[in-house]
Design a protein around this motif. Structure first.
Motif, PDB file in Angstrom:
ATOM      1  N   ARG A   1       0.842  -1.196   0.000  1.00 31.76           N
ATOM      2  CA  ARG A   1       0.000   0.000   0.000  1.00 31.76           C
ATOM      3  C   ARG A   1       0.872   1.239   0.000  1.00 31.76           C
ATOM      4  O   ARG A   1       2.084   1.162   0.195  1.00 31.76           O
ATOM      5  N   VAL A   2       0.267   2.394  -0.236  1.00 31.92           N
ATOM      6  CA  VAL A   2       0.950   3.682  -0.183  1.00 31.92           C
ATOM      7  C   VAL A   2       0.535   4.387   1.099  1.00 31.92           C
ATOM      8  O   VAL A   2      -0.648   4.402   1.455  1.00 31.92           O
ATOM      9  N   TYR A   3       1.501   4.992   1.797  1.00 36.97           N
ATOM     10  CA  TYR A   3       1.264   5.574   3.109  1.00 36.97           C
ATOM     11  C   TYR A   3       1.304   7.091   3.049  1.00 36.97           C
ATOM     12  O   TYR A   3       1.960   7.687   2.192  1.00 36.97           O
ATOM     13  N   GLY A   4       0.614   7.677   4.032  1.00 41.52           N
ATOM     14  CA  GLY A   4       0.577   9.127   4.098  1.00 41.52           C
ATOM     15  C   GLY A   4       1.799   9.734   4.748  1.00 41.52           C
ATOM     16  O   GLY A   4       2.241  10.815   4.363  1.00 41.52           O
ATOM     17  N   ASP A   5       2.367   9.066   5.753  1.00 42.20           N
ATOM     18  CA  ASP A   5       3.560   9.585   6.424  1.00 42.20           C
ATOM     19  C   ASP A   5       4.394   8.426   6.960  1.00 42.20           C
ATOM     20  O   ASP A   5       3.979   7.257   6.930  1.00 42.20           O
ATOM     21  N   ALA A   6       5.584   8.772   7.480  1.00 44.16           N
ATOM     22  CA  ALA A   6       6.518   7.759   7.956  1.00 44.16           C
ATOM     23  C   ALA A   6       6.010   7.045   9.199  1.00 44.16           C
ATOM     24  O   ALA A   6       6.334   5.867   9.422  1.00 44.16           O
ATOM     25  N   ALA A   7       5.206   7.737  10.025  1.00 43.94           N
ATOM     26  CA  ALA A   7       4.686   7.113  11.243  1.00 43.94           C
ATOM     27  C   ALA A   7       3.782   5.932  10.910  1.00 43.94           C
ATOM     28  O   ALA A   7       3.784   4.905  11.611  1.00 43.94           O
ATOM     29  N   GLU A   8       2.999   6.043   9.834  1.00 39.28           N
ATOM     30  CA  GLU A   8       2.139   4.940   9.431  1.00 39.28           C
ATOM     31  C   GLU A   8       2.965   3.743   8.976  1.00 39.28           C
ATOM     32  O   GLU A   8       2.615   2.588   9.246  1.00 39.28           O
ATOM     33  N   ILE A   9       4.060   4.013   8.278  1.00 36.63           N
ATOM     34  CA  ILE A   9       4.930   2.922   7.825  1.00 36.63           C
ATOM     35  C   ILE A   9       5.526   2.186   9.021  1.00 36.63           C
ATOM     36  O   ILE A   9       5.537   0.952   9.085  1.00 36.63           O
ATOM     37  N   ARG A  10       6.028   2.948   9.988  1.00 35.65           N
ATOM     38  CA  ARG A  10       6.633   2.335  11.170  1.00 35.65           C
ATOM     39  C   ARG A  10       5.604   1.506  11.942  1.00 35.65           C
ATOM     40  O   ARG A  10       5.896   0.380  12.390  1.00 35.65           O
TER      41      ARG A  10
ATOM     42  N   ILE B   1       8.213   4.623  -3.886  1.00 32.36           N
ATOM     43  CA  ILE B   1       6.756   4.604  -3.793  1.00 32.36           C
ATOM     44  C   ILE B   1       6.204   4.428  -5.198  1.00 32.36           C
ATOM     45  O   ILE B   1       6.476   5.232  -6.088  1.00 32.36           O
ATOM     46  N   ASP B   2       5.451   3.347  -5.419  1.00 31.52           N
ATOM     47  CA  ASP B   2       4.878   3.037  -6.727  1.00 31.52           C
ATOM     48  C   ASP B   2       3.373   3.249  -6.654  1.00 31.52           C
ATOM     49  O   ASP B   2       2.643   2.440  -6.085  1.00 31.52           O
ATOM     50  N   TYR B   3       2.901   4.373  -7.252  1.00 29.34           N
ATOM     51  CA  TYR B   3       1.479   4.684  -7.208  1.00 29.34           C
ATOM     52  C   TYR B   3       0.683   3.843  -8.193  1.00 29.34           C
ATOM     53  O   TYR B   3      -0.541   3.710  -8.047  1.00 29.34           O
ATOM     54  N   VAL B   4       1.350   3.266  -9.200  1.00 25.45           N
ATOM     55  CA  VAL B   4       0.650   2.424 -10.171  1.00 25.45           C
ATOM     56  C   VAL B   4       0.294   1.082  -9.529  1.00 25.45           C
ATOM     57  O   VAL B   4      -0.855   0.634  -9.584  1.00 25.45           O
ATOM     58  N   ARG B   5       1.285   0.446  -8.915  1.00 21.29           N
ATOM     59  CA  ARG B   5       1.051  -0.840  -8.253  1.00 21.29           C
ATOM     60  C   ARG B   5       0.587  -0.682  -6.808  1.00 21.29           C
ATOM     61  O   ARG B   5       0.256  -1.654  -6.155  1.00 21.29           O
TER      62      ARG B   5
ATOM     63  N   VAL C   1      10.668  -0.191   1.379  1.00 17.45           N
ATOM     64  CA  VAL C   1      11.392   0.484   2.449  1.00 17.45           C
ATOM     65  C   VAL C   1      12.598  -0.349   2.860  1.00 17.45           C
ATOM     66  O   VAL C   1      12.678  -1.556   2.579  1.00 17.45           O
ATOM     67  N   THR C   2      13.523   0.312   3.526  1.00 12.86           N
ATOM     68  CA  THR C   2      14.669  -0.341   4.150  1.00 12.86           C
ATOM     69  C   THR C   2      14.557  -0.097   5.648  1.00 12.86           C
ATOM     70  O   THR C   2      14.545   1.053   6.084  1.00 12.86           O
ATOM     71  N   ALA C   3      14.463  -1.171   6.422  1.00 17.60           N
ATOM     72  CA  ALA C   3      14.263  -1.067   7.870  1.00 17.60           C
ATOM     73  C   ALA C   3      15.426  -1.731   8.597  1.00 17.60           C
ATOM     74  O   ALA C   3      15.949  -2.761   8.155  1.00 17.60           O
ATOM     75  N   ARG C   4      15.826  -1.138   9.703  1.00 15.55           N
ATOM     76  CA  ARG C   4      16.915  -1.676  10.523  1.00 15.55           C
ATOM     77  C   ARG C   4      16.338  -2.166  11.844  1.00 15.55           C
ATOM     78  O   ARG C   4      15.639  -1.438  12.538  1.00 15.55           O
ATOM     79  N   TYR C   5      16.668  -3.422  12.181  1.00 18.47           N
ATOM     80  CA  TYR C   5      16.123  -4.074  13.362  1.00 18.47           C
ATOM     81  C   TYR C   5      17.250  -4.538  14.282  1.00 18.47           C
ATOM     82  O   TYR C   5      18.336  -4.877  13.807  1.00 18.47           O
TER      83      TYR C   5
END
Length: 222
Positions: A149-158, A177-181, A186-190
């Motif tokens: 999905r496409v997110y509105g801000d970084a907080a939603e992604i986290r 961010i691919d608006y077509v698909r 993202v790249t996340a560090r854990y």
């Protein structure tokens, strides 16, 4: 130039044996202890050993004969072509490779006082010991994730990553961010446990083997 400084005349069996012994001892400390304090790439100890001993042998051969100055510059040109291209190699691995080269270079030059060589080796190894301390640094792993999905801000992604994978990421970076698909990559560090064989976000038992490999490397963000 090397012949003019009589480096070949100063090269004796005793001097060579002493410098080779110091180089091997420093290499054992650097690779056998300092580098292996953390989980390592299996090929890296061999690469570090080959770089160190190869440069030491090259420096010994050059100083033992009448080589022009261009040979020395050519040697460093060849070394500059060395690349650690595998994604499994981190900045930490590159730093250890540089230290292995510097130790070989310092030990490979004849006409140097033994106390100076020992002092430089101890200084370099002590610096690595103090700076690369596993107890003072959190071990992390970086992984690339494609969200549907496409997110509105970084907080939603986290928040979505935490809910999906069961582990809160330390850092999140949006790669695409691919608006077509309607996807977000993202790249996340854990954080990851030192004893974990393979790390997957949300994997509760890190000791359980899994055939899926994480697309990342230890201790760095892409």
């Amino acid at each position: 130039m090397l012949a003019g400084k009589s480096l070949a005349a100063a090269l004796t069996v005793g001097d060579l044996a002493a410098r080779a012994g110091l180089d091997v001892l420093a290499l054992l400390v650097l690779v056998g202890w300092l580098y292996r304090r953390r989980r390592t790439v299996p090929e890296m100890p061999l690469a570090l050993t080959a770089l160190n001993l190869g440069l030491f042998a090259a420096m010994t051969a050059i100083s033992a004969g009448k080589f022009p100055a261009g040979v020395g510059f050519g040697l460093f040109g060849v070394i500059s072509l060395v690349r650690l291209r595998s994604a499994a190699f981190t900045v930490r691995d590159v730093a250890y490779a540089f230290m292995a080269l510097v130790i070989a270079l310092g030990n490979g030059l004849p006409q140097r006082e033994t106390w100076l060589i020992v002092g430089l080796d101890v200084l370099l190894l002590a610096a690595v010991l103090l700076v690369d301390d596993p107890a003072s640094q959190q071990l992390t792993r970086t992984t690339r994730i494609t969200l549907d999905r496409v997110y509105g801000d970084a907080a939603e992604i986290r928040a979505d990553l935490t809910a999906r994978l069961g582990t809160a990421p330390l850092d999140v970076e949006v790669d695409e961010i691919d608006y077509v698909r309607e996807t977000t990559r993202v790249t996340a560090r854990y954080p990851v446990e030192e004893t974990a064989q393979v790390f997957l976000p949300g994997q509760r038992d890190a000791r359980t083997p899994t055939p899926v490999a994480a697309d990342a490397a230890e201790g760095r963000s892409l």
